[in-house]
Scaffold this active site. Structure first.
Site, PDB file in Angstrom:
ATOM      1  N   ASP A 125       2.664   0.323  13.529  1.00 58.63           N
ATOM      2  CA  ASP A 125       1.288   0.351  13.067  1.00 58.63           C
ATOM      3  C   ASP A 125       0.452   0.090  14.318  1.00 58.63           C
ATOM      4  OD1 ASP A 125      -0.951   0.315  11.386  1.00 58.63           O
ATOM      5  OD2 ASP A 125       0.242  -0.613   9.794  1.00 58.63           O
ATOM      6  N   CYS A 146       2.785 -16.127  -1.179  1.00 57.85           N
ATOM      7  CA  CYS A 146       4.099 -15.493  -1.001  1.00 57.85           C
ATOM      8  C   CYS A 146       5.188 -16.466  -1.452  1.00 57.85           C
ATOM      9  CB  CYS A 146       4.333 -15.149   0.460  1.00 57.85           C
ATOM     10  SG  CYS A 146       3.216 -13.866   1.047  1.00 57.85           S
ATOM     11  N   ARG A 156      -4.601   6.964  -0.433  1.00 60.92           N
ATOM     12  CA  ARG A 156      -4.043   5.710  -0.954  1.00 60.92           C
ATOM     13  C   ARG A 156      -4.814   4.504  -0.438  1.00 60.92           C
ATOM     14  NH1 ARG A 156      -1.475   8.060   3.137  1.00 60.92           N
ATOM     15  NH2 ARG A 156      -0.051   7.002   4.555  1.00 60.92           N
ATOM     16  N   CYS A 206       4.851 -13.084  10.164  1.00 61.22           N
ATOM     17  CA  CYS A 206       3.966 -12.329   9.275  1.00 61.22           C
ATOM     18  C   CYS A 206       2.743 -11.765  10.006  1.00 61.22           C
ATOM     19  CB  CYS A 206       3.488 -13.228   8.135  1.00 61.22           C
ATOM     20  SG  CYS A 206       2.299 -12.406   7.053  1.00 61.22           S
ATOM     21  N   ARG A 235      -7.480   2.880   4.438  1.00 60.53           N
ATOM     22  CA  ARG A 235      -7.342   3.473   5.765  1.00 60.53           C
ATOM     23  C   ARG A 235      -6.959   4.943   5.697  1.00 60.53           C
ATOM     24  NH1 ARG A 235      -2.592   1.178   9.043  1.00 60.53           N
ATOM     25  NH2 ARG A 235      -3.813  -0.707   9.334  1.00 60.53           N
ATOM     26  N   TYR A 236      -6.158   5.307   4.686  1.00 60.99           N
ATOM     27  CA  TYR A 236      -5.695   6.690   4.553  1.00 60.99           C
ATOM     28  C   TYR A 236      -6.354   7.310   3.327  1.00 60.99           C
ATOM     29  CZ  TYR A 236      -2.048   4.722   7.541  1.00 60.99           C
ATOM     30  OH  TYR A 236      -1.379   4.089   8.542  1.00 60.99           O
ATOM     31  N   ARG A 240       0.043 -10.929   8.529  1.00 60.31           N
ATOM     32  CA  ARG A 240      -1.177 -11.457   7.905  1.00 60.31           C
ATOM     33  C   ARG A 240      -1.160 -12.979   7.899  1.00 60.31           C
ATOM     34  NH1 ARG A 240      -0.598  -7.317   3.294  1.00 60.31           N
ATOM     35  NH2 ARG A 240      -1.560  -5.495   4.243  1.00 60.31           N
ATOM     36  N   CYS A 298       6.896 -15.902   6.147  1.00 64.92           N
ATOM     37  CA  CYS A 298       7.633 -15.383   7.286  1.00 64.92           C
ATOM     38  C   CYS A 298       6.949 -15.850   8.566  1.00 64.92           C
ATOM     39  CB  CYS A 298       7.654 -13.860   7.239  1.00 64.92           C
ATOM     40  SG  CYS A 298       8.223 -13.227   5.639  1.00 64.92           S
ATOM     41  N   LYS A 322      -0.083   4.116  11.079  1.00 61.77           N
ATOM     42  CA  LYS A 322       1.356   4.047  11.335  1.00 61.77           C
ATOM     43  C   LYS A 322       1.878   5.370  11.890  1.00 61.77           C
ATOM     44  CE  LYS A 322       2.420   0.875   7.530  1.00 61.77           C
ATOM     45  NZ  LYS A 322       1.095   0.923   6.855  1.00 61.77           N
ATOM     46  N   ASP A 349       4.338  -6.385  14.316  1.00 57.92           N
ATOM     47  CA  ASP A 349       2.900  -6.376  14.624  1.00 57.92           C
ATOM     48  C   ASP A 349       2.564  -7.623  15.437  1.00 57.92           C
ATOM     49  OD1 ASP A 349       2.275  -4.025  13.098  1.00 57.92           O
ATOM     50  OD2 ASP A 349       2.515  -5.225  11.281  1.00 57.92           O
TER      51      ASP A 349
HETATM   52  C1  PLP Z   1       0.900   0.713   5.593  1.00 58.07           C
HETATM   53  C2  PLP Z   1      -0.309   1.039   4.879  1.00 58.07           C
HETATM   54  C3  PLP Z   1      -0.284   1.959   3.823  1.00 58.07           C
HETATM   55  C4  PLP Z   1       0.975   2.624   3.345  1.00 58.07           C
HETATM   56  O1  PLP Z   1       1.426   3.563   4.284  1.00 58.07           O
HETATM   57  P1  PLP Z   1       2.678   4.485   3.910  1.00 58.07           P
HETATM   58  O2  PLP Z   1       2.956   5.190   5.198  1.00 58.07           O
HETATM   59  O3  PLP Z   1       2.228   5.412   2.815  1.00 58.07           O
HETATM   60  O4  PLP Z   1       3.788   3.604   3.454  1.00 58.07           O
HETATM   61  C5  PLP Z   1      -1.467   2.255   3.187  1.00 58.07           C
HETATM   62  N1  PLP Z   1      -2.635   1.681   3.568  1.00 58.07           N
HETATM   63  C6  PLP Z   1      -2.688   0.799   4.579  1.00 58.07           C
HETATM   64  C7  PLP Z   1      -3.999   0.214   4.935  1.00 58.07           C
HETATM   65  C8  PLP Z   1      -1.524   0.449   5.271  1.00 58.07           C
HETATM   66  O5  PLP Z   1      -1.584  -0.450   6.266  1.00 58.07           O
HETATM   67  S1  SF4 Z   2       5.485 -10.775   5.800  1.00 61.36           S
HETATM   68 FE1  SF4 Z   2       3.696 -12.075   5.271  1.00 61.36          FE
HETATM   69  S2  SF4 Z   2       2.864 -11.142   3.421  1.00 61.36           S
HETATM   70 FE2  SF4 Z   2       4.983 -10.390   3.625  1.00 61.36          FE
HETATM   71  S3  SF4 Z   2       6.280 -11.867   2.471  1.00 61.36           S
HETATM   72 FE3  SF4 Z   2       6.242 -12.533   4.598  1.00 61.36          FE
HETATM   73  S4  SF4 Z   2       4.584 -14.047   4.649  1.00 61.36           S
HETATM   74 FE4  SF4 Z   2       4.244 -12.814   2.806  1.00 61.36          FE
END
Ligand code: PLP
Ligand code: SF4
Length: 320
Positions: free
Chosen positions: A285, A80, A71, A87, A67-68, A89, A84, A292, A248
């Site tokens: 986010d 996991c 990175r 979560c 996305r960025y 995801r 959570c 973010k 989220d």
């Molecule tokens: C959160 C996230 C990151 C990391 O973001 P930082 O602001 O650098 O911590 C990188 N890629 C994706 C897709 C993310 O959701």
């Molecule tokens: S937030 Fe989701 S991905 Fe992160 S530790 Fe908890 S269950 Fe796993």
């Protein structure tokens, strides 16, 4: 009620490691709430989404999210140590899936090698510290061989959730010439058990700096004293609070929602009272995959030419 909980457990993965289980007093206490299935998880609000931060649309090959510019995420598995209940995801994670097989992992690593703008690889999932030492070591060494990757970051809940997994062998697998950072997920001071703190030390001793990330959660950490306790526990264990996430909107998580205005007020309550080392950035986010952004609180209002001090007094900016 019982029946509902069974339905929840059938729909969303559930696991509670022994260390965490021993911390739970009642199902609705700050630890229990995070991990024990609840009937309300079956209720989805219209604003909730299966993929709240839009990861799926940004995945060029399986296991990569980009996305960025500088990175990318690498998700080698979707397992996991615990699951959570909030979560983001939750529609994807679970004990029986999501391990990238050798071919898919090789494709993901090739993609990283072919994209020279990628300076940092963030291992996430699932939880990368659920990998075997052998497989984690394989990934870290492969990243070591990509010249443009200077930084590796691991996002994990394992050190406090299941500290026995942090063996010397696993920590040795994280050894690299690159800058390796670990971002620890923790939401309450009580998660810092004796065993968990020892696991953090095992990583710090090998020169891995630790950052903290937390989610602002109703009934878990939605008060000034609890946030203060959490961030102080981090600092005292050499973990620098990095992000406090706004929840989220994943399906069935509404019972954890804390409005942004309330979050900003909570953080304001810490300003000036708690060491600056204990101050995370409160981030959202933006749902839909927009990225973010910091949510404040803000102390400067350039339009009104004002800055507010920690006691709430206002000063004229252009006169300072
Ligand atoms: C959160 C996230 C990151 C990391 O973001 P930082 O602001 O650098 O911590 C990188 N890629 C994706 C897709 C993310 O959701
Ligand atoms: S937030 Fe989701 S991905 Fe992160 S530790 Fe908890 S269950 Fe796993």
């Amino acid at each position: 009620m019982r029946h509902d909980v069974e339905e929840v457990a059938a729909r969303y993965a559930t696991a509670i490691p022994t260390t965490f289980l021993s911390l739970i007093g009642t199902p609705d206490d700050p630890i229990g709430r995070q991990v024990i299935p609840h009937p309300d998880e079956l209720i989805s609000a219209p604003s909730e989404r299966a993929d709240p931060i839009g990861d799926d649309a940004l995945s060029p090959v399986p296991g990569i999210v980009h996305r960025y510019a500088d990175r990318a995420l690498l998700k080698p598995l979707l397992i996991c140590p615990l699951y959570c209940r909030f979560c983001f995801r939750r529609e994807h994670v679970g004990p029986d899936g999501g391990l990238l097989d050798d071919a898919a992992l090789a494709t993901a690593l090739d993609w990283l090698g072919e994209h020279e703008q990628i300076r940092e690889v963030i291992l996430t999932g699932g939880d990368p510290l659920m990998l075997s030492a052998r497989r984690l070591g394989h990934i870290v060494r492969a990243l070591d061989e990509i010249p443009h990757v200077t930084t590796i970051r691991i996002h994990s809940r394992v050190p406090l959730a299941d500290p026995e997994r942090i063996t010397d062998e696993l920590v040795a697998a994280m050894e690299t010439d690159r800058a390796m950072w670990l971002v620890l997920h923790a939401n309450h001071e009580r998660e810092f058990t004796v065993e968990g703190r020892a696991a953090l030390k095992r990583m710090q001793r090998r020169g891995i700096p630790l950052l903290g990330q937390s989610v602002l959660l109703r009934g878990v950490n939605d008060s000034v004293p609890v946030l203060e306790g959490l961030f102080r526990a981090m600092v005292e264990n050499r973990v620098k609070p990095y992000y406090l996430h706004q929840l989220d909107p994943a399906p069935g998580t509404a019972r954890f929602h804390v409005p942004v205005e309330e979050g900003r007020t909570l953080l304001q309550g810490l300003r000036g009272r708690v060491t600056g080392l204990a101050w995370p950035t409160y981030v959202l986010d933006i749902p839909g995959g927009f990225g973010k952004v910091p949510l404040g609180p803000d102390y400067v209002d350039t339009g009104a030419d004002r800055v507010t001090d920690p006691q709430g007094r206002q000063h004229v900016l252009s006169e300072l």
